[in-house]
Write an enzyme that holds these catalytic residues in place. Structure first.
Site, PDB file in Angstrom:
ATOM      1  N   TRP A 118      25.866   5.442  -1.576  1.00 11.91           N
ATOM      2  CA  TRP A 118      26.198   6.627  -2.392  1.00 11.91           C
ATOM      3  C   TRP A 118      25.499   6.534  -3.743  1.00 11.91           C
ATOM      4  O   TRP A 118      24.999   5.463  -4.107  1.00 11.91           O
ATOM      5  CB  TRP A 118      27.723   6.764  -2.563  1.00 11.91           C
ATOM      6  CG  TRP A 118      28.102   8.185  -2.912  1.00 11.91           C
ATOM      7  CD1 TRP A 118      28.540   8.662  -4.110  1.00 11.91           C
ATOM      8  CD2 TRP A 118      28.043   9.315  -2.036  1.00 11.91           C
ATOM      9  NE1 TRP A 118      28.751  10.017  -4.036  1.00 11.91           N
ATOM     10  CE2 TRP A 118      28.443  10.438  -2.770  1.00 11.91           C
ATOM     11  CE3 TRP A 118      27.668   9.501  -0.689  1.00 11.91           C
ATOM     12  CZ2 TRP A 118      28.492  11.728  -2.215  1.00 11.91           C
ATOM     13  CZ3 TRP A 118      27.717  10.779  -0.147  1.00 11.91           C
ATOM     14  CH2 TRP A 118      28.125  11.865  -0.901  1.00 11.91           C
ATOM     15  N   ASP A 168      24.854  12.357 -12.663  1.00  8.65           N
ATOM     16  CA  ASP A 168      25.723  13.356 -13.299  1.00  8.65           C
ATOM     17  C   ASP A 168      26.859  13.796 -12.364  1.00  8.65           C
ATOM     18  O   ASP A 168      27.085  13.173 -11.323  1.00  8.65           O
ATOM     19  CB  ASP A 168      24.879  14.550 -13.770  1.00  8.65           C
ATOM     20  CG  ASP A 168      24.210  15.304 -12.613  1.00  8.65           C
ATOM     21  OD1 ASP A 168      24.469  14.982 -11.434  1.00  8.65           O
ATOM     22  OD2 ASP A 168      23.427  16.231 -12.903  1.00  8.65           O
ATOM     23  N   GLU A 171      25.821  14.069  -8.922  1.00  5.92           N
ATOM     24  CA  GLU A 171      25.301  12.838  -8.336  1.00  5.92           C
ATOM     25  C   GLU A 171      23.781  12.895  -8.262  1.00  5.92           C
ATOM     26  O   GLU A 171      23.172  12.508  -7.274  1.00  5.92           O
ATOM     27  CB  GLU A 171      25.991  12.600  -6.984  1.00  5.92           C
ATOM     28  CG  GLU A 171      27.457  12.985  -7.129  1.00  5.92           C
ATOM     29  CD  GLU A 171      28.393  12.602  -6.029  1.00  5.92           C
ATOM     30  OE1 GLU A 171      29.203  11.715  -6.278  1.00  5.92           O
ATOM     31  OE2 GLU A 171      28.348  13.188  -4.961  1.00  5.92           O
ATOM     32  N   GLU A 325      33.571  24.328  -0.914  1.00  3.01           N
ATOM     33  CA  GLU A 325      32.868  23.785  -2.085  1.00  3.01           C
ATOM     34  C   GLU A 325      31.960  24.844  -2.694  1.00  3.01           C
ATOM     35  O   GLU A 325      31.887  25.007  -3.905  1.00  3.01           O
ATOM     36  CB  GLU A 325      32.046  22.576  -1.640  1.00  3.01           C
ATOM     37  CG  GLU A 325      31.301  21.875  -2.758  1.00  3.01           C
ATOM     38  CD  GLU A 325      30.520  20.675  -2.227  1.00  3.01           C
ATOM     39  OE1 GLU A 325      29.586  20.864  -1.406  1.00  3.01           O
ATOM     40  OE2 GLU A 325      30.834  19.543  -2.632  1.00  3.01           O
TER      41      GLU A 325
END
Ligand code: BGC
Length: 369
Positions: A118, A168, A171, A325
């Site tokens: 990640w 940020d 990501e 989202e």
């Protein structure tokens, strides 16, 4: 009584449904899943999403659920006291640890880093968590003592490392120092200042002043906040610095100018894009960002605009009552949508953070019940 397209009763029902969905999906550990089904998020909880989700359910009145999330965060931090001590010592010695050894952005519900790759080094969530836990305790008249060791660790971690570039909110762009990230850190340290010992409180006040001066010197463009130090672009995450974080309040010149710039540059029919070069799922509009901008407008006293943004967010609800989202009604890069569907499947739905921000804005407008 309002003259809006979506009746109050439906909005209140959606808020209640959203809170119920969040409570039902909260893991027994206290973690809030980002999205229960979306391939890339499944099994993980983010400090950033979770802190805002906890704030929303806390503001709605579900103090116990928010408290359990704060317990979960607290457990993660205290289990890493040694790691934080190393990071702090290395920074003090002028030899900061590499990004891979900084704290993770998201954790499994069991509180582990997980084995999936990640974009892990992000500082904002620790600042937002500090802000959220202090707000929660103040709102419900709770003692912060159970969370104090974790609060001190988060404070020490951020004091040692707030200047570092990192990924940020989205990501992305790890090479930059992001103004939203700095603002989240400032909000957290400012909240913590009132509850930690005198030495830490002094250090918090000093860091907040330095963050503000750094933003004033390099994080502004045309009188409003910019996406990163040196950027002339904006990012919708900056709305959070106006509200609910209140680092640049809606009645300040910077707060006002930031609200206008975000609305002019990133909102289309009430749906707010992340930033103009966003290609993630084609760069659609995010209901949670319409709600952040709505919160800023609500603080500015512009309730009608706040209500419009709320209604746009509510209009994205699916037939089964889920908030996504993002939606693809207006894409910045339509030819980049399919590659993400191929990679990760359709857009994360439900996204708990979307539900939470809708609730938070409705509470702010006094319309959640
Ligand atoms: C977003 C992050 C968010 C994560 C989990 C990512 O796609 O960019 O802001 O924390 O999803 O919801």
């Amino acid at each position: 009584m309002t003259t809006s397209a979506i009746p109050d009763v439906e909005l209140a029902a959606l808020a209640r449904h959203s809170v119920e969905l969040i409570l039902r999906l909260q893991d027994p550990s206290g973690a809030y899943p980002a999205s229960p089904t979306f391939s890339a998020y499944q099994g993980y909880s983010w400090f950033r999403d979770g802190a805002f989700i906890a704030d929303a359910v806390s503001a709605y009145g579900e103090a116990e659920s928010a408290g359990r999330f704060h317990d979960w965060c607290s457990g993660i931090l205290t289990a890493r006291a040694g790691v934080v001590a190393e990071i702090v010592a290395a920074a003090a010695a002028g030899e900061p640890v590499p990004d891979e050894r900084m704290l993770a952005t998201r954790f499994t519900f069991a509180g582990a880093e997980g084995t999936d790759e990640w974009w892990d080094f992000q500082l904002d969530g620790y600042g937002t968590w500090l802000w959220a836990v202090v707000e929660h305790a103040q709102r419900h008249g709770l003692s912060l003592e159970p969370w104090r060791p974790a609060i001190e660790l988060a404070v020490d971690y951020l004091l040692s490392s707030w200047q570092r570039p990192c990924f940020d909110w989205w990501e992305e762009h790890a090479e930059h120092v992001h103004v939203s990230t700095l603002g989240c850190i400032a909000a957290g340290l400012r909240a913590a200042e009132a509850v930690v010992d005198a030495a830490r409180a002094d250090a918090c006040a000093d860091a907040v002043a330095r963050i503000r001066s750094l933003i004033a010197r390099g994080g502004m463009t045309n009188g409003h906040l910019a996406k990163w130090l040196g950027s002339t672009e904006v990012d919708a995450s900056l709305a959070a610095l106006v509200s609910p974080l209140g680092v640049y309040p809606a009645d300040s010149a910077i707060g006002r100018a930031t609200i206008s710039a975000l609305d002019e540059q990133l909102a289309v029919d009430g749906g707010v894009h992340r930033y103009l070069l966003d290609t993630f799922f084609g760069g659609g509009q995010w209901p949670l960002l319409s709600c952040f901008l709505g919160l800023a407008y609500a603080d500015a006293g512009e309730t009608d605009r706040a209500r419009q943004l709320l209604e746009w967010a509510a209009s994205t609800v699916t037939d089964t009552g889920d908030l996504p989202e993002q939606v693809s009604r207006h894409l910045l890069f339509p030819d980049r949508e399919q590659e993400w569907i191929d990679r990760w499947g359709t857009v994360a739905t439900p996204l708990l953070w979307s539900h939470a921000m809708l609730v938070r804005l409705q509470v702010r407008l006094g319309e959640a019940r």
